[in-house]
Design an enzyme around this catalytic site. Structure first.
Site, PDB file in Angstrom:
ATOM      1  N   ASP A  63       0.853  -1.199   0.000  1.00 16.68           N
ATOM      2  CA  ASP A  63       0.000   0.000   0.000  1.00 16.68           C
ATOM      3  C   ASP A  63       0.882   1.240   0.000  1.00 16.68           C
ATOM      4  O   ASP A  63       2.001   1.223   0.499  1.00 16.68           O
ATOM      5  CB  ASP A  63      -0.941   0.019   1.222  1.00 16.68           C
ATOM      6  CG  ASP A  63      -2.205   0.808   0.938  1.00 16.68           C
ATOM      7  OD1 ASP A  63      -3.277   0.186   0.739  1.00 16.68           O
ATOM      8  OD2 ASP A  63      -2.129   2.056   0.891  1.00 16.68           O
ATOM      9  N   LEU A  97     -16.910 -10.116  -2.186  1.00 17.97           N
ATOM     10  CA  LEU A  97     -17.043 -10.225  -0.729  1.00 17.97           C
ATOM     11  C   LEU A  97     -17.858  -9.069  -0.160  1.00 17.97           C
ATOM     12  O   LEU A  97     -17.927  -8.001  -0.752  1.00 17.97           O
ATOM     13  CB  LEU A  97     -15.660 -10.283  -0.072  1.00 17.97           C
ATOM     14  CG  LEU A  97     -14.700  -9.086  -0.162  1.00 17.97           C
ATOM     15  CD1 LEU A  97     -15.069  -7.960   0.773  1.00 17.97           C
ATOM     16  CD2 LEU A  97     -13.291  -9.554   0.130  1.00 17.97           C
ATOM     17  N   PHE A 124     -31.793  -9.897   0.489  1.00 21.69           N
ATOM     18  CA  PHE A 124     -31.887  -8.512  -0.004  1.00 21.69           C
ATOM     19  C   PHE A 124     -33.327  -8.031  -0.140  1.00 21.69           C
ATOM     20  O   PHE A 124     -33.649  -7.247  -1.015  1.00 21.69           O
ATOM     21  CB  PHE A 124     -31.102  -8.344  -1.326  1.00 21.69           C
ATOM     22  CG  PHE A 124     -29.637  -8.122  -1.049  1.00 21.69           C
ATOM     23  CD1 PHE A 124     -28.846  -9.185  -0.638  1.00 21.69           C
ATOM     24  CD2 PHE A 124     -29.074  -6.872  -1.150  1.00 21.69           C
ATOM     25  CE1 PHE A 124     -27.515  -8.989  -0.321  1.00 21.69           C
ATOM     26  CE2 PHE A 124     -27.738  -6.662  -0.840  1.00 21.69           C
ATOM     27  CZ  PHE A 124     -26.960  -7.728  -0.425  1.00 21.69           C
ATOM     28  N   HIS A 139     -34.892  -6.867   2.761  1.00 18.33           N
ATOM     29  CA  HIS A 139     -35.151  -6.206   4.044  1.00 18.33           C
ATOM     30  C   HIS A 139     -35.340  -4.719   3.789  1.00 18.33           C
ATOM     31  O   HIS A 139     -34.411  -4.036   3.372  1.00 18.33           O
ATOM     32  CB  HIS A 139     -33.984  -6.411   5.011  1.00 18.33           C
ATOM     33  CG  HIS A 139     -33.809  -7.845   5.392  1.00 18.33           C
ATOM     34  ND1 HIS A 139     -34.679  -8.489   6.231  1.00 18.33           N
ATOM     35  CD2 HIS A 139     -32.913  -8.765   5.003  1.00 18.33           C
ATOM     36  CE1 HIS A 139     -34.310  -9.742   6.360  1.00 18.33           C
ATOM     37  NE2 HIS A 139     -33.240  -9.949   5.618  1.00 18.33           N
ATOM     38  N   ALA A 140     -36.549  -4.241   4.048  1.00 16.23           N
ATOM     39  CA  ALA A 140     -36.792  -2.807   3.853  1.00 16.23           C
ATOM     40  C   ALA A 140     -35.982  -2.030   4.887  1.00 16.23           C
ATOM     41  O   ALA A 140     -35.771  -2.498   6.004  1.00 16.23           O
ATOM     42  CB  ALA A 140     -38.283  -2.529   4.014  1.00 16.23           C
ATOM     43  N   CYS A 170     -19.799   0.394  -2.087  1.00 12.93           N
ATOM     44  CA  CYS A 170     -19.938  -0.214  -3.417  1.00 12.93           C
ATOM     45  C   CYS A 170     -21.217   0.179  -4.153  1.00 12.93           C
ATOM     46  O   CYS A 170     -21.148   0.747  -5.236  1.00 12.93           O
ATOM     47  CB  CYS A 170     -19.863  -1.732  -3.300  1.00 12.93           C
ATOM     48  SG  CYS A 170     -18.220  -2.273  -2.806  1.00 12.93           S
TER      49      CYS A 170
END
Ligand SMILES: NC(=O)c1ccc[n+]([C@@H]2O[C@H](COP(=O)([O-])OP(=O)(O)OC[C@H]3O[C@@H](n4cnc5c(N)ncnc54)[C@H](O)[C@@H]3O)[C@@H](O)[C@H]2O)c1
Length: 447
Positions: A30, A153, A252, A254-255, A263
């Site tokens: 890095d 991921l 996916f 879930h309100a 992302c």
């Protein structure tokens, strides 16, 4: 086999540590000297469950190292992964590829012997070809291939996602590159992980298609939740009712307060830009972006309305600031919209997050930072749950009622059963479910 991982952030560090666990020798590189210095001392710069132990054991085994010396690591590597950031370019939504291209230049200068340069960062279609061009221009003599290997991921479950993925996508166009990546991912063949080999462009676009599809799924259930609130239906029952249909799937659905994170927001925007530029606009994704942006801002209004229409001079306890639990990542978190909107409306915000406060302090001025959930509630006119950390799932509601000045809970993650909160004497407002009112005091006292 030796690899260099360029960029030791959420993806580079987890991927590097996981590859070393597979038995590969990994040098994580890095530019950020402070980050590398901490890693060399055994400190993990991010919060990710299980990461510290994974890094520690592989460093001790001599397979994982950290450095700022890109050239040496690249010279010795069979494969060099680019895992640098690709944030939204300020103002226009395009992915900022400057980190990727700078890394490509630096890698080119150091290539030595046949090397596969693997782009793991999420990059718009065509970027791998540009990386190829940059390297060939700088080093016409270099013996290399470029491959695309987007990462799927999720922060918070990153290690498991990397070591037991649903699939691996590899764009590779030479036998040599394909063979090298096959052997790198061999441990996953043993657990029968599907590995899809395809072209560079297809691999690049697969990542964006996946993320925008998931963003659309979240946005869909969020809009259904809005409709539920108007007609007195329960979005959680609907999510279950549709999710059990195998064609739809349960995840996916879930309100909540709208998607955030490092992302979805930037990837949806970048794909919208690519699609427009190529003359194939993605109007569904454009709508998803707009609806989600509006929603995050609207969540503050929901809290204001729960407080009777004004929070001027009031205090709101906010629990959870990160964009989801089990990470310290604050990027594009809904809290970054909600907290300032509450402050603009005249509220004082008392906040607590188990891991995100160090970062949140740089991003959210004038917040009263608290020791824990109960400290945040002291004297507040309402309690708002913004991120569903496990430790907020089983709060002592009686204690909450006594600490709060007004007995109001706004749960933007639907982690409580309305009847339970109402039974504890709190007015409960959640997402896509009817509000629940506490029974009269006498009834509560008699159980
Ligand atoms: N965070 C996630 O959950 C996730 C999941 C899948 C894919 N991705 C994608 O992976 C990529 C990386 O994301 P992240 O969240 O790990 O980013 P990050 O910001 O956490 O880390 C990027 C790192 O790269 C370093 N860097 C930049 N240029 C460099 C260079 N030339 N040489 C060495 N280091 C350099 C930065 O200092 C930083 O530490 C992005 O494209 C992202 O979209 C992220």
């Amino acid at each position: 086999m030796r690899i260099a991982m360029i960029g030791t952030g959420y993806v580079g560090l987890v991927s590097g540590a996981a590859f070393s666990e597979f038995g590969v020798e990994v040098a994580c590189i890095d530019k950020d000297k402070a980050k590398i210095a901490r890693l060399q001392k055994g400190e993990i710069p991010i919060y990710e469950p299980g990461l510290e132990a994974l890094v520690d054991s592989n460093v001790k085994a001599g397979r994982l190292s950290f450095s700022t010396d890109l050239a040496s690591a690249v010279r010795e590597a069979d494969a060099v992964f680019i895992a640098v950031g690709t944030p939204s370019r300020h103002g226009d939504g395009y992915a900022d590829l400057s980190y990727v291209y700078t890394a490509a230049e630096e890698i080119a200068a150091a290539l030595n012997g046949y090397t596969v340069v693997v782009v793991k960062s999420t990059v718009p279609v065509g970027t791998c070809r540009e990386v190829e061009r940059i390297i060939s221009k700088k080093r016409p003599d270099a013996d290399f291939d470029v491959a695309s290997n987007p990462e799927f991921l999720r922060e918070g479950s990153a290690i498991n996602d990397f070591m037991r993925p649903d699939r691996v996508i590899i764009g590779a166009e030479s036998d040599r590159a394909e063979q090298l990546l096959r052997s790198l991912y061999r441990p996953l063949y043993l657990i029968e992980t599907p590995v899809i080999f395809t072209t560079l462009e297809t691999a690049e676009l697969t990542k964006y298609a996946a993320n925008t599809f998931l963003a659309a799924k979240i946005t869909f259930i969020n809009e259904i939740a809005d409709l539920c609130e108007k007609v007195g239906a329960d979005v959680q029952d609907i999510a279950r009712g549709i999710g059990l249909d195998g064609r739809i799937g349960r995840k996916f659905l879930h309100a909540g307060p709208g998607y955030g994170g490092s992302c979805f927001p930037k990837d949806t925007l970048a794909l919208v830009r690519t699609a427009r530029d190529k003359g194939a606009p993605l109007s569904i994704v454009e709508t998803v972006v707009r609806v989600n942006d509006e929603r995050k801002r609207r969540m503050a209004t929901k809290i204001v309305e729960a407080c009777g229409g004004s929070v001027m001079g009031k205090t709101i306890a906010v629990l959870g600031l990160t964009f989801k639990p089990n990470t310290d990542d604050m990027r594009e978190s809904p809290s970054l919209d909600i907290v300032p909107e509450l402050q603009n409306a005249g509220a004082t915000v008392r906040a607590f997050d188990p891991q995100g406060m160090a970062e949140a302090k740089h991003l959210l001025p004038n917040v009263v930072w608290c020791e824990d959930a109960y400290d945040a509630m002291k004297g507040a006119d309402a309690l708002a749950i913004v991120t569903e950390w496990n430790e907020f799932r089983a709060l002592d509601l009686d204690r909450a009622r006594t600490l709060l000045k007004a007995p109001i809970m706004v749960d933007l993650r639907n982690i409580y059963r309305p009847a339970d909160v109402a039974a504890a004497g709190l007015r409960y407002v959640s997402i896509g479910r009817p509000a629940a009112e506490p029974p009269p005091r006498a009834a509560r006292a008699s159980g």
